[in-house]
Design a protein around this motif. Sequence first.
Motif, PDB file in Angstrom:
ATOM      1  N   SER A 138       0.835  -1.217   0.000  1.00  0.00           N
ATOM      2  CA  SER A 138       0.000   0.000   0.000  1.00  0.00           C
ATOM      3  C   SER A 138       0.865   1.260   0.000  1.00  0.00           C
ATOM      4  CB  SER A 138      -1.039   0.005   1.119  1.00  0.00           C
ATOM      5  OG  SER A 138      -0.588  -0.614   2.260  1.00  0.00           O
TER       6      SER A 138
ATOM      7  N   LEU B 169      -9.210   6.465   3.523  1.00  0.00           N
ATOM      8  CA  LEU B 169     -10.339   6.589   2.595  1.00  0.00           C
ATOM      9  C   LEU B 169     -10.431   7.957   1.919  1.00  0.00           C
ATOM     10  CD1 LEU B 169     -13.072   4.614   4.583  1.00  0.00           C
ATOM     11  CD2 LEU B 169     -11.928   3.895   2.482  1.00  0.00           C
TER      12      LEU B 169
ATOM     13  N   GLN C  68      -9.724   9.475  -4.618  1.00  0.00           N
ATOM     14  CA  GLN C  68      -9.866   8.061  -4.254  1.00  0.00           C
ATOM     15  C   GLN C  68      -8.990   7.765  -3.036  1.00  0.00           C
ATOM     16  OE1 GLN C  68     -11.421   5.018  -5.952  1.00  0.00           O
ATOM     17  NE2 GLN C  68     -10.899   4.449  -3.860  1.00  0.00           N
TER      18      GLN C  68
ATOM     19  N   TRP D 255      -8.283   4.763   0.421  1.00  0.00           N
ATOM     20  CA  TRP D 255      -8.269   3.335   0.768  1.00  0.00           C
ATOM     21  C   TRP D 255      -8.187   3.194   2.272  1.00  0.00           C
ATOM     22  CZ3 TRP D 255      -8.666   0.735  -3.826  1.00  0.00           C
ATOM     23  CH2 TRP D 255      -8.277   1.444  -4.974  1.00  0.00           C
ATOM     24  N   ARG D 256      -8.499   1.980   2.781  1.00  0.00           N
ATOM     25  CA  ARG D 256      -8.308   1.702   4.224  1.00  0.00           C
ATOM     26  C   ARG D 256      -6.911   1.103   4.370  1.00  0.00           C
ATOM     27  NH1 ARG D 256     -11.181   2.961   8.767  1.00  0.00           N
ATOM     28  NH2 ARG D 256     -11.351   0.815   9.484  1.00  0.00           N
ATOM     29  N   TYR D 257      -5.914   1.940   4.361  1.00  0.00           N
ATOM     30  CA  TYR D 257      -4.517   1.484   4.357  1.00  0.00           C
ATOM     31  C   TYR D 257      -3.750   1.943   5.603  1.00  0.00           C
ATOM     32  CZ  TYR D 257      -4.404   0.075  -0.644  1.00  0.00           C
ATOM     33  OH  TYR D 257      -4.574  -0.544  -1.850  1.00  0.00           O
TER      34      TYR D 257
END
Length: 373
Positions: free
Chosen positions: A55, A206, A229, A231-233
């Motif tokens: 990620s 997110l 965009q 993410w759950r990183y």
Amino acid sequence: MIRLSKSSISDLEKENVLRVLGEEYLGMGQEVKKFEEELSAFFGRDAVCVNTGTSALHLSFQAIGLKEGDEVLVPALTYLATFQAICATGAKPIPCDVTEGNLLLDLDDVKAKTNSNTKAICLVHYTGNVGDLEAYYEYAKKMNLRVIEDAAHALGTVYKNKLIGSFGDIVCFSFDGIKNLTAGEGGAIVTSDAAVLKKVRDARLLGVIGDTEKRFSGQRSWVFDVEEQGWRYHMSDVMAAIGRGQLQRFPDFKKKRQTLSQNYVRLIKSANLPVVFIEMDYDQVTPHIFVVKITNGKRDQLRDFLIDNGIQTGMHYYPSHRLTFIKKTSGTFKLPVTDKMYDMILTLPLHYDLTVENQEYIIKKMMEFSNEQ
Ligand SMILES: Cc1ncc(COP(=O)(O)O)c(C=O)c1O
């Protein structure tokens, strides 16, 4: 069984984890904030923690604005993660060959494959070695390309008196279970680019604008906006608790990996084995893996013999240009050096708990195999 790789977890990491568990807040909070501060002090510039090295790479490629039609030049001899992280942005990874001596990205191939779609070069610091970094950066500057360093193997490596991560465009690390430093899983992005830092800090949560600052001050964003965009990183406090303990122990890890690698070189040289070393200086490199080239064409038989004698080995890596998905995404490429090297590479055990006695046993078994041929 002598393991190829393993984590080394002391009471320090265990106590840290128990402390965080006792707080009963396990998400991204104070512990991640402290780990980021400590990593930033270590590198001398900002580090952003995420949940994996993959990620870290994905967010970095996204942050430089890669999109469909863009191309990234990357060595095929890497972990699949490097390629998948590029593909995740819609851009095309362009597999490049490596140089036979050090198994690092071949700059001539990079030059031959640069075109108007090329947006970035991804360097892979294979084994922890970085090669002629200045030459790569000079070329990137001349061609106006971004440079992402996949430094998953290279935590602790020094280049011209500078720590990898302390300079360069965007540098990504992995803290998975077997890396030079582990957080269980985890990764970090290190850069001086303020715009990239802002993007990756938001994108790991997110895309919620400013959520990092909120979480670090014990709050949550109940009303928010998102522009890109995400993410759950993010990294959790439990992971950071392990990572912080490991960072304290890192000088010891580094020394041990260097000493064990130097010891391998000495033992193998005196055993007169059909082995060629990868060119590097173990005073500068902090090796993640110890890879040799087996020159008698018997690599696979040797691996079988070693496992029968309780010794795990590896083959880093199955070249990415051979994978169906990458062929579909990027097309077909001929990479003669990578293909030749893949048939020769053998990774010997390397981790903090490996002993000199283990190494002597490994080399003794390699000699036995060699003498039987
Ligand atoms: C060269 C390389 N790149 C990227 C990664 C991805 O890191 P992670 O496993 O933390 O996602 C790894 C780790 O295995 C790696 O070895």
